[in-house]
Design an enzyme around this catalytic site. Sequence first.
Site, PDB file in Angstrom:
ATOM      1  N   CYS A   2       0.859  -1.169   0.000  1.00  0.00           N
ATOM      2  CA  CYS A   2       0.000   0.000   0.000  1.00  0.00           C
ATOM      3  C   CYS A   2       0.904   1.230   0.000  1.00  0.00           C
ATOM      4  O   CYS A   2       1.995   1.204   0.558  1.00  0.00           O
ATOM      5  CB  CYS A   2      -0.934   0.106   1.197  1.00  0.00           C
ATOM      6  SG  CYS A   2      -2.025  -1.300   1.404  1.00  0.00           S
ATOM      7  N   ARG A  26       3.526  -0.305  -5.013  1.00  0.00           N
ATOM      8  CA  ARG A  26       3.237  -0.834  -3.683  1.00  0.00           C
ATOM      9  C   ARG A  26       1.879  -1.536  -3.612  1.00  0.00           C
ATOM     10  O   ARG A  26       1.460  -1.993  -2.552  1.00  0.00           O
ATOM     11  CB  ARG A  26       3.281   0.300  -2.651  1.00  0.00           C
ATOM     12  CG  ARG A  26       4.577   1.075  -2.665  1.00  0.00           C
ATOM     13  CD  ARG A  26       4.564   2.176  -1.643  1.00  0.00           C
ATOM     14  NE  ARG A  26       4.540   1.643  -0.302  1.00  0.00           N
ATOM     15  CZ  ARG A  26       5.604   1.253   0.373  1.00  0.00           C
ATOM     16  NH1 ARG A  26       6.793   1.363  -0.162  1.00  0.00           N
ATOM     17  NH2 ARG A  26       5.495   0.773   1.582  1.00  0.00           N
ATOM     18  N   TRP A  72      -2.808  -2.722  -1.567  1.00  0.00           N
ATOM     19  CA  TRP A  72      -2.564  -4.142  -1.795  1.00  0.00           C
ATOM     20  C   TRP A  72      -3.300  -4.829  -0.652  1.00  0.00           C
ATOM     21  O   TRP A  72      -2.919  -4.700   0.512  1.00  0.00           O
ATOM     22  CB  TRP A  72      -1.076  -4.464  -1.747  1.00  0.00           C
ATOM     23  CG  TRP A  72      -0.785  -5.886  -2.091  1.00  0.00           C
ATOM     24  CD1 TRP A  72      -0.660  -6.426  -3.333  1.00  0.00           C
ATOM     25  CD2 TRP A  72      -0.592  -6.962  -1.176  1.00  0.00           C
ATOM     26  NE1 TRP A  72      -0.401  -7.770  -3.245  1.00  0.00           N
ATOM     27  CE2 TRP A  72      -0.358  -8.135  -1.935  1.00  0.00           C
ATOM     28  CE3 TRP A  72      -0.604  -7.072   0.218  1.00  0.00           C
ATOM     29  CZ2 TRP A  72      -0.136  -9.380  -1.365  1.00  0.00           C
ATOM     30  CZ3 TRP A  72      -0.380  -8.311   0.792  1.00  0.00           C
ATOM     31  CH2 TRP A  72      -0.144  -9.445   0.005  1.00  0.00           C
ATOM     32  N   ASN A  98      -0.848   2.298   5.661  1.00  0.00           N
ATOM     33  CA  ASN A  98      -0.029   1.216   5.097  1.00  0.00           C
ATOM     34  C   ASN A  98       0.505   0.423   6.283  1.00  0.00           C
ATOM     35  O   ASN A  98       1.061   0.995   7.207  1.00  0.00           O
ATOM     36  CB  ASN A  98       1.117   1.830   4.281  1.00  0.00           C
ATOM     37  CG  ASN A  98       2.258   0.856   4.024  1.00  0.00           C
ATOM     38  OD1 ASN A  98       3.416   1.236   4.026  1.00  0.00           O
ATOM     39  ND2 ASN A  98       1.962  -0.394   3.809  1.00  0.00           N
ATOM     40  N   GLY A  99       0.290  -0.892   6.260  1.00  0.00           N
ATOM     41  CA  GLY A  99       0.772  -1.733   7.354  1.00  0.00           C
ATOM     42  C   GLY A  99      -0.323  -2.677   7.816  1.00  0.00           C
ATOM     43  O   GLY A  99      -1.345  -2.848   7.135  1.00  0.00           O
ATOM     44  N   GLU A 466      14.742 -18.852 -10.342  1.00  0.00           N
ATOM     45  CA  GLU A 466      14.449 -17.442 -10.636  1.00  0.00           C
ATOM     46  C   GLU A 466      13.710 -17.309 -11.979  1.00  0.00           C
ATOM     47  O   GLU A 466      12.762 -16.534 -12.098  1.00  0.00           O
ATOM     48  CB  GLU A 466      15.760 -16.626 -10.624  1.00  0.00           C
ATOM     49  CG  GLU A 466      15.617 -15.165 -11.017  1.00  0.00           C
ATOM     50  CD  GLU A 466      14.636 -14.343 -10.177  1.00  0.00           C
ATOM     51  OE1 GLU A 466      14.191 -14.818  -9.125  1.00  0.00           O
ATOM     52  OE2 GLU A 466      14.298 -13.238 -10.624  1.00  0.00           O
ATOM     53  N   LYS A 470       9.959 -15.719 -12.595  1.00  0.00           N
ATOM     54  CA  LYS A 470       9.621 -14.686 -13.587  1.00  0.00           C
ATOM     55  C   LYS A 470       8.441 -15.141 -14.434  1.00  0.00           C
ATOM     56  O   LYS A 470       7.521 -14.375 -14.717  1.00  0.00           O
ATOM     57  CB  LYS A 470      10.794 -14.380 -14.533  1.00  0.00           C
ATOM     58  CG  LYS A 470      11.963 -13.582 -14.008  1.00  0.00           C
ATOM     59  CD  LYS A 470      11.623 -12.291 -13.368  1.00  0.00           C
ATOM     60  CE  LYS A 470      11.548 -12.488 -11.884  1.00  0.00           C
ATOM     61  NZ  LYS A 470      11.734 -11.470 -10.951  1.00  0.00           N
ATOM     62  N   GLU A 473       5.223 -15.091 -12.262  1.00  0.00           N
ATOM     63  CA  GLU A 473       4.765 -13.739 -11.942  1.00  0.00           C
ATOM     64  C   GLU A 473       4.122 -13.053 -13.141  1.00  0.00           C
ATOM     65  O   GLU A 473       3.119 -12.367 -13.002  1.00  0.00           O
ATOM     66  CB  GLU A 473       5.962 -12.861 -11.514  1.00  0.00           C
ATOM     67  CG  GLU A 473       6.474 -13.087 -10.129  1.00  0.00           C
ATOM     68  CD  GLU A 473       7.706 -12.233  -9.849  1.00  0.00           C
ATOM     69  OE1 GLU A 473       7.734 -11.585  -8.807  1.00  0.00           O
ATOM     70  OE2 GLU A 473       8.654 -12.229 -10.671  1.00  0.00           O
ATOM     71  N   HIS A 489      12.685 -39.333  -8.522  1.00  0.00           N
ATOM     72  CA  HIS A 489      12.183 -39.649  -7.186  1.00  0.00           C
ATOM     73  C   HIS A 489      10.759 -39.132  -6.999  1.00  0.00           C
ATOM     74  O   HIS A 489      10.420 -38.572  -5.952  1.00  0.00           O
ATOM     75  CB  HIS A 489      13.125 -39.063  -6.127  1.00  0.00           C
ATOM     76  CG  HIS A 489      14.493 -39.667  -6.169  1.00  0.00           C
ATOM     77  ND1 HIS A 489      14.733 -40.999  -5.910  1.00  0.00           N
ATOM     78  CD2 HIS A 489      15.694 -39.134  -6.518  1.00  0.00           C
ATOM     79  CE1 HIS A 489      16.016 -41.254  -6.055  1.00  0.00           C
ATOM     80  NE2 HIS A 489      16.628 -40.136  -6.435  1.00  0.00           N
ATOM     81  N   LYS A 589       5.350  -4.685  -5.547  1.00  0.00           N
ATOM     82  CA  LYS A 589       6.807  -4.727  -5.594  1.00  0.00           C
ATOM     83  C   LYS A 589       7.441  -4.681  -4.208  1.00  0.00           C
ATOM     84  O   LYS A 589       8.419  -5.358  -3.947  1.00  0.00           O
ATOM     85  CB  LYS A 589       7.322  -3.561  -6.436  1.00  0.00           C
ATOM     86  CG  LYS A 589       8.811  -3.645  -6.656  1.00  0.00           C
ATOM     87  CD  LYS A 589       9.221  -2.913  -7.881  1.00  0.00           C
ATOM     88  CE  LYS A 589      10.669  -3.195  -8.197  1.00  0.00           C
ATOM     89  NZ  LYS A 589      10.895  -4.574  -8.656  1.00  0.00           N
TER      90      LYS A 589
HETATM   91  C1  G6P Z   1       8.101  -8.974  -3.894  1.00  0.00           C
HETATM   92  C2  G6P Z   1       8.409  -8.568  -5.312  1.00  0.00           C
HETATM   93  C3  G6P Z   1       9.623  -9.352  -5.806  1.00  0.00           C
HETATM   94  C4  G6P Z   1      10.797  -9.165  -4.874  1.00  0.00           C
HETATM   95  C5  G6P Z   1      10.433  -9.506  -3.422  1.00  0.00           C
HETATM   96  C6  G6P Z   1      11.531  -9.077  -2.462  1.00  0.00           C
HETATM   97  O1  G6P Z   1       7.671 -10.286  -3.852  1.00  0.00           O
HETATM   98  O2  G6P Z   1       7.293  -8.798  -6.128  1.00  0.00           O
HETATM   99  O3  G6P Z   1       9.972  -8.878  -7.082  1.00  0.00           O
HETATM  100  O4  G6P Z   1      11.838  -9.986  -5.279  1.00  0.00           O
HETATM  101  O5  G6P Z   1       9.258  -8.802  -3.051  1.00  0.00           O
HETATM  102  O6  G6P Z   1      11.653  -7.678  -2.494  1.00  0.00           O
HETATM  103  P1  G6P Z   1      12.944  -6.895  -2.064  1.00  0.00           P
HETATM  104  O7  G6P Z   1      12.592  -5.447  -2.238  1.00  0.00           O
HETATM  105  O8  G6P Z   1      13.198  -7.240  -0.611  1.00  0.00           O
HETATM  106  O9  G6P Z   1      14.047  -7.345  -2.928  1.00  0.00           O
END
Ligand code: G6P
Length: 594
Positions: A2, A26, A72, A98-99, A466, A470, A473, A489, A589
């Site tokens: 948020c 956010r 969010w 926010n929180g 990773e 991607k 997401e 296994h 993010k």
């Molecule tokens: C969220 C984002 C990711 C990011 C993760 C950690 O899940 O969508 O893209 O890798 O947070 O965020 P940070 O700011 O701690 O790297």
Amino acid sequence: MCGIVGFIGKAPEKVLLEGLKRLEYRGYDSAGIALKFSDRMDLFKAKGEIKNLEKIVPNETTARIGIGHTRWATHGKPDETNAHPHVSSDKKWAVVHNGIIENYIELKTKLNDFGYDFYSETDTETIAKLIEYFYKDDCNVISVLNKTISSLKGSYALGIINKEQDGIYFAKNKSPLYVAKCGNEVMLASDIICFKGFAEEYYPISDGVFGYATENGIEFYDNLSKIDVAPIPLNLGDYSNLNTYKHFMLKEIFETKTAIKNIIEYYSEKNNINKFDGRDISKINRVKFIGCGTAYHACLLGADMLRKKAGLDAEAYVASEFRYQDVCVDDKTMVVLVSQSGETADTLAAFELAKENGAFTVAIVNVEYSTLAKNADIYFPIKAGVEIAVASTKAFSAQLSVLNIFAGLVGERLGKNSDPLYDVRKLFECFDYGNINDFKLLADVLRYNDSLFMIGRGDDYYIAQEASLKIKETSYINSNTYYAGELKHGFLALIDDATYVIVFATDKNVFTKTVCNAEEAKARGAKIILFTCFDLSEADAENFYYIIKVKELGNSLQSVLNIVPWQIIAYYTSINKGINPDKPRNLAKSVTVE
Ligand code: G6P
């Protein structure tokens, strides 16, 4: 998560909407603003992105004060009712938050007993009603705010207005919040990027501090005592815009090479690379790398680099797990926190735990004014520049590059002979973005898949994780990763002739073994896509449905050359499926809730 913004001055509706757009990383489940006029307060709320809110907010109002929020969802579904701002029963107070208020059910029950009804499922509405409740018997708002925040358990950044007062109240605990002024205009925001173009300096707000801003200035309080807060120059560099790109994700992927260049330039300066000067790390006997999401994947690779370059016992942990495990942290432990934003709540909580146990803390961060950067014993900036797209791309490559330098520096300190910048320089010389047409072709194939398998060993496995993240997401494909040797296994039971298995094989020591594991899947009908940096004979190549070849670097930063193609493939798969890669559903993010 948020984002909140507040403004006192001319055209608050415009400033708030612009601020909210900058904070959309956010969260973008819903948005809302409250505007205070001389005789009334108007609320505007809309589900989804800020552009939906923009359609219903009038232009050029006579309001002089406002607060705004982009959400969010944590408590209650993302709809207009749960959208902020939330108001008191008498509709005089409006709150953006926010929180997470951890004790909101307890507070809500008490307020219910006092006759307050609730219209939303949010924890935030409790705050609006709590203020109203305290204000009935105490018209000193500073004292009311003090009572209110003393009753709250959890995290909050708050912006509060009253329809009969000409200012904005604010409070902060464990969620970022900043305030800035320019002449007699004031802005409050979750991120200083909102101040770009408005002020040259800003005031950071510490946990537990609250205050009041008006056209005449800003007052800060700790408990009931007024405190002084020194301003910090606003030094943001270039705020990212799209230029000719359609999406931030693609633009940011193509900023990877610049990020690597920035890293080399920055760490070539003696003052910048000598991070351990004056620090005795000789007693360190183990290192814990901690992060979430993409940053966690960087941690897996970082731990591997440290083991190789410094011979130290190193392990990676997901931040939200680290806190609840018996992790053996003491004053001989170095804890390395990796985070793009430096504000991820789980990572910050792990940091607190590390500090409490006497560990030496190192932050590897992108946002240099973040909580993590400010509070760790030392921090290594990753110099990637502003990253806007939810799916982290250039920051991951920059994290790997800086982790490599970090590992080299620790090795050097412990008597290993190495040049900490050697690998990164080699990466820069060798770096390219690969054959985009090959990646696009694969993205055309992947769009029709509901699920995918990715396998690998060692660093290849971490990169598969990773790459898989991607794809998940940005394309909503159920992409799964397995250690190549583990397929037999259990996981082979999932394979049939509609399955695509992507084999990451860029380590010559285990190339043959990994490819043999892929053969096991092929024998059960799977289509095998090989991702490698080695040449194959024509006969060998025929075994694969598709091959993607990248350059061979020959050091642990091969991982950077390996991930960039998958970021590009994920981007184009997302585009093929009509998804906005910058704002995938349900994500944000900066995750500032635990
Ligand atoms: C969220 C984002 C990711 C990011 C993760 C950690 O899940 O969508 O893209 O890798 O947070 O965020 P940070 O700011 O701690 O790297």
